[in-house]
Motif scaffolding. Structure first.
Motif, mmCIF file in Angstrom:
data_model
loop_
_atom_site.group_PDB
_atom_site.id
_atom_site.type_symbol
_atom_site.label_atom_id
_atom_site.label_comp_id
_atom_site.label_asym_id
_atom_site.label_seq_id
_atom_site.Cartn_x
_atom_site.Cartn_y
_atom_site.Cartn_z
ATOM 1 N N GLY A 121 0.798 -1.229 0.000
ATOM 2 C CA GLY A 121 0.000 0.000 0.000
ATOM 3 C C GLY A 121 0.826 1.273 0.000
ATOM 4 O O GLY A 121 0.276 2.368 0.066
ATOM 5 N N GLN A 128 -3.166 8.856 -8.030
ATOM 6 C CA GLN A 128 -4.194 9.592 -7.280
ATOM 7 C C GLN A 128 -5.293 10.067 -8.215
ATOM 8 O O GLN A 128 -5.045 10.348 -9.389
ATOM 9 C CB GLN A 128 -3.598 10.847 -6.625
ATOM 10 C CG GLN A 128 -2.794 10.607 -5.374
ATOM 11 C CD GLN A 128 -2.348 11.912 -4.712
ATOM 12 O OE1 GLN A 128 -2.373 12.969 -5.341
ATOM 13 N NE2 GLN A 128 -1.936 11.830 -3.464
ATOM 14 N N ARG A 259 -2.387 16.340 8.819
ATOM 15 C CA ARG A 259 -2.088 15.839 7.491
ATOM 16 C C ARG A 259 -0.591 15.966 7.222
ATOM 17 O O ARG A 259 0.112 16.725 7.887
ATOM 18 C CB ARG A 259 -2.913 16.619 6.475
ATOM 19 C CG ARG A 259 -4.403 16.624 6.814
ATOM 20 C CD ARG A 259 -5.208 15.623 6.052
ATOM 21 N NE ARG A 259 -4.884 15.680 4.651
ATOM 22 C CZ ARG A 259 -4.303 14.674 3.993
ATOM 23 N NH1 ARG A 259 -4.022 13.557 4.606
ATOM 24 N NH2 ARG A 259 -4.042 14.802 2.721
ATOM 25 N N GLY A 285 -7.297 11.957 1.485
ATOM 26 C CA GLY A 285 -7.357 13.034 2.462
ATOM 27 C C GLY A 285 -7.306 14.383 1.783
ATOM 28 O O GLY A 285 -7.006 14.481 0.586
ATOM 29 N N GLY A 305 -9.698 20.926 -1.294
ATOM 30 C CA GLY A 305 -9.687 19.777 -2.203
ATOM 31 C C GLY A 305 -9.293 18.515 -1.481
ATOM 32 O O GLY A 305 -9.119 18.498 -0.259
HETATM 33 P P1 HAM Z 1 -1.827 12.876 0.828
HETATM 34 O O1 HAM Z 1 -2.522 12.534 2.112
HETATM 35 O O2 HAM Z 1 -0.355 13.044 0.874
HETATM 36 O O3 HAM Z 1 -2.527 14.198 0.309
HETATM 37 O O4 HAM Z 1 -2.169 11.790 -0.256
HETATM 38 C C1 HAM Z 1 -3.497 11.441 -0.549
HETATM 39 C C2 HAM Z 1 -3.625 9.931 -0.661
HETATM 40 O O5 HAM Z 1 -2.683 9.419 -1.608
HETATM 41 C C3 HAM Z 1 -3.287 9.170 0.622
HETATM 42 O O6 HAM Z 1 -4.386 9.154 1.496
HETATM 43 C C4 HAM Z 1 -2.989 7.782 0.077
HETATM 44 O O7 HAM Z 1 -4.187 7.066 -0.170
HETATM 45 C C5 HAM Z 1 -2.333 8.091 -1.249
HETATM 46 N N1 HAM Z 1 -0.871 7.949 -1.106
HETATM 47 C C6 HAM Z 1 -0.006 8.854 -0.608
HETATM 48 N N2 HAM Z 1 1.251 8.370 -0.640
HETATM 49 C C7 HAM Z 1 1.176 7.128 -1.165
HETATM 50 C C8 HAM Z 1 2.140 6.105 -1.478
HETATM 51 N N3 HAM Z 1 3.427 6.275 -1.265
HETATM 52 N N4 HAM Z 1 1.692 4.937 -2.021
HETATM 53 C C9 HAM Z 1 0.368 4.754 -2.259
HETATM 54 N N5 HAM Z 1 -0.574 5.685 -2.007
HETATM 55 C C10 HAM Z 1 -0.185 6.853 -1.468
HETATM 56 C C11 HAM Z 1 -2.199 14.830 -0.854
HETATM 57 O O8 HAM Z 1 -1.516 14.354 -1.720
HETATM 58 C C12 HAM Z 1 -2.859 16.185 -0.999
HETATM 59 N N6 HAM Z 1 -2.434 16.772 -2.277
HETATM 60 C C13 HAM Z 1 -4.369 16.033 -0.938
HETATM 61 C C14 HAM Z 1 -5.098 17.330 -1.113
HETATM 62 C C15 HAM Z 1 -5.680 17.779 -2.231
HETATM 63 N N7 HAM Z 1 -5.274 18.247 -0.184
HETATM 64 C C16 HAM Z 1 -5.945 19.263 -0.714
HETATM 65 N N8 HAM Z 1 -6.178 19.007 -1.948
#
Ligand code: HAM
Length: 421
Positions: A121, A128, A259, A285, A305
């Motif tokens: 995971g 994304q 976060r 998230g 977002g």
């Molecule tokens: P984040 O929590 O870093 O937020 O990533 C969102 C989702 O991407 C996580 O909940 C997870 O499901 C997935 N994810 C993150 N890293 C990994 C990984 N290494 N491998 C697999 N899945 C992963 C953001 O990226 C923000 N840009 C969200 C956001 C949008 N906030 C405001 N607007």
């Protein structure tokens, strides 16, 4: 490396092959369709940006400080680039660059890159889907954003995903809270893990995000942002909660939810899959990031977002036996008993008309071709042999019942359509 060495996909990456790739494609398409129905248009931005774009997101975070894939360009001077670890920064950069009218509501999908320690995971390249809505400060927009995420997860058939909701306050309330938190954590510094002691120096809030057992005790007694909100931030949070209640969207207030990125203010949330291992159970998230556009050179513009991790969502679907993805079977299998050239125009005609067809190659025996037809899952076989060619027909065979009948070649498509409905 000799010519006989075998290569593997780089550490932390994976190949998605059929049928899993078809399942991901279906999930992405479903997200795109849903986001469009809520008035979001797609943004397609580059896979890499100036390194500084991501650095503005917060150099003290692991995602930016430690996990970025940086690129060295050849012969272009000092341009420092990085593969995108996420898309919120890119979207705000694009907004600052193009200055579209607000409200500006966009969705996206695609790979992100983080140099993390790979495990189940958690990958170095992952996919994304997400949305960003820029302009309005309205808590109803927070509610819409959260709702869209929830509806997408619901539409996949996931039932064991909890919405965790928090607020990180606004600039009016944060300094007092940060001071209280820093003081509390500093007083109990020696009880914290070494890693959290370091985090405390750069960002005390992120200590609350520690999943390390040694930190649990200190964290459980830490002051909470919800108790230090300004009147406006409290009102905003109450309106978000009321909106979710109005729609019947369940949530858990999670006052210690922090976060992994530094740009958040006010509403923050996460979708946690109970079916996944707790370390990797966040399937998505997001939240508000009201200062980010300004930091990237644009006018002060509120934004909200989320992003969802598609790889993890599909793992959660596996665990809940949900969302199988589309069937792989073709509609028609063409069996060519001449020299293999007759199947060619038939397949072309069927596929052009919008049905799915497949065939065997290399002049296989009749028996081998029928076996391949069975494996393909097709409901109908079209058989062309010398007799059919001479008579200007093709034989249409129902592979389930075994019934078969010749049809005039020119009527083949309409006969197939009839048979398949
Ligand atoms: P984040 O929590 O870093 O937020 O990533 C969102 C989702 O991407 C996580 O909940 C997870 O499901 C997935 N994810 C993150 N890293 C990994 C990984 N290494 N491998 C697999 N899945 C992963 C953001 O990226 C923000 N840009 C969200 C956001 C949008 N906030 C405001 N607007």
């Amino acid at each position: 490396m000799s010519a006989r060495d075998t290569f593997r996909a780089p550490k932390g990456t994976r190949d998605l092959l059929p049928p899993e790739s078809g399942r991901q494609r279906a999930a992405l398409d479903r997200f795109a369709a849903l986001a469009s129905r809520y008035g979001y248009g797609e943004i397609v931005s580059p896979m890499f940006e100036d390194l500084a774009v991501f650095q503005r997101v917060g150099e003290s975070t692991e995602i930016v400080g430690k996990e970025m894939f940086e690129l060295v360009t050849k012969g272009e001077g000092e341009t420092r680039l990085a593969l995108r670890p996420e898309l919120t920064a890119s979207v705000c950069r694009a907004f600052a660059q193009h200055r579209p009218a607000t409200p500006w509501k966009v969705f996206y999908q695609g790979p992100q890159f983080r140099y993390e320690r790979p495990q189940a995971g958690r990958y170095r390249q992952f996919t994304q889907v997400g949305i960003e809505a820029l302009g309005p400060d309205d808590p109803m927009l927070d509610v819409e954003v959260i709702t869209l995420g929830r509806r997408f997860l619901d539409s996949l058939g996931l039932t064991r995903v909890t919405l965790l909701l928090n607020t990180l306050g606004d600039p009016a309330g944060r300094p007092a809270y940060f001071a209280a938190l820093r003081e509390y954590l500093s007083d109990r510094r020696t009880e914290l893990s070494i890693q959290s002691q370091t985090t405390l120096e750069t960002n005390p809030l992120r200590v609350l995000d520690s999943k390390r057992a040694e930190d649990a005790d200190v964290i459980s007694g830490a002051p909470l942002m919800v108790d230090h909100l300004s009147a406006e931030a409290a009102e905003h949070f109450a309106a978000v909660r009321a909106g979710l209640d109005q729609l019947g969207i369940g949530y858990e207030i999670s006052p210690r939810l922090v976060r992994g990125l530094d740009y958040y203010l006010r509403t923050t949330f996460e979708f946690a899959a109970e079916s996944l291992d707790t370390a990797q159970n966040a399937v998505g998230g997001g939240g508000r990031y009201d200062g980010l556009v300004e930091q990237l050179g644009g006018p002060p513009t509120p934004g909200v977002g989320f992003a969802l991790g598609v790889d993890r969502i599909l793992l959660a679907c596996d665990a809940e036996a949900a969302f199988d993805g589309p069937p792989e079977a073709v509609d028609v299998f063409v069996i060519d008993l001449t020299d293999g050239t007759r199947a060619l125009p038939i397949i072309d005609e069927i596929a052009t008309a919008g049905l799915a067809a497949d065939r065997a190659y290399d002049n296989r025996s009749m028996k081998a071709q029928f076996k391949a037809a069975d494996r393909s899952g097709a409901r109908v076989a079209v058989i062309v042999g010398d007799d059919e060619v001479a008579a200007g027909t093709a034989t249409v065979k129902d592979l389930a019942t075994g019934d078969q009948a010749p049809v005039v070649r020119a009527d083949l498509l309409s006969a197939l359509r009839k048979q398949l409905t």
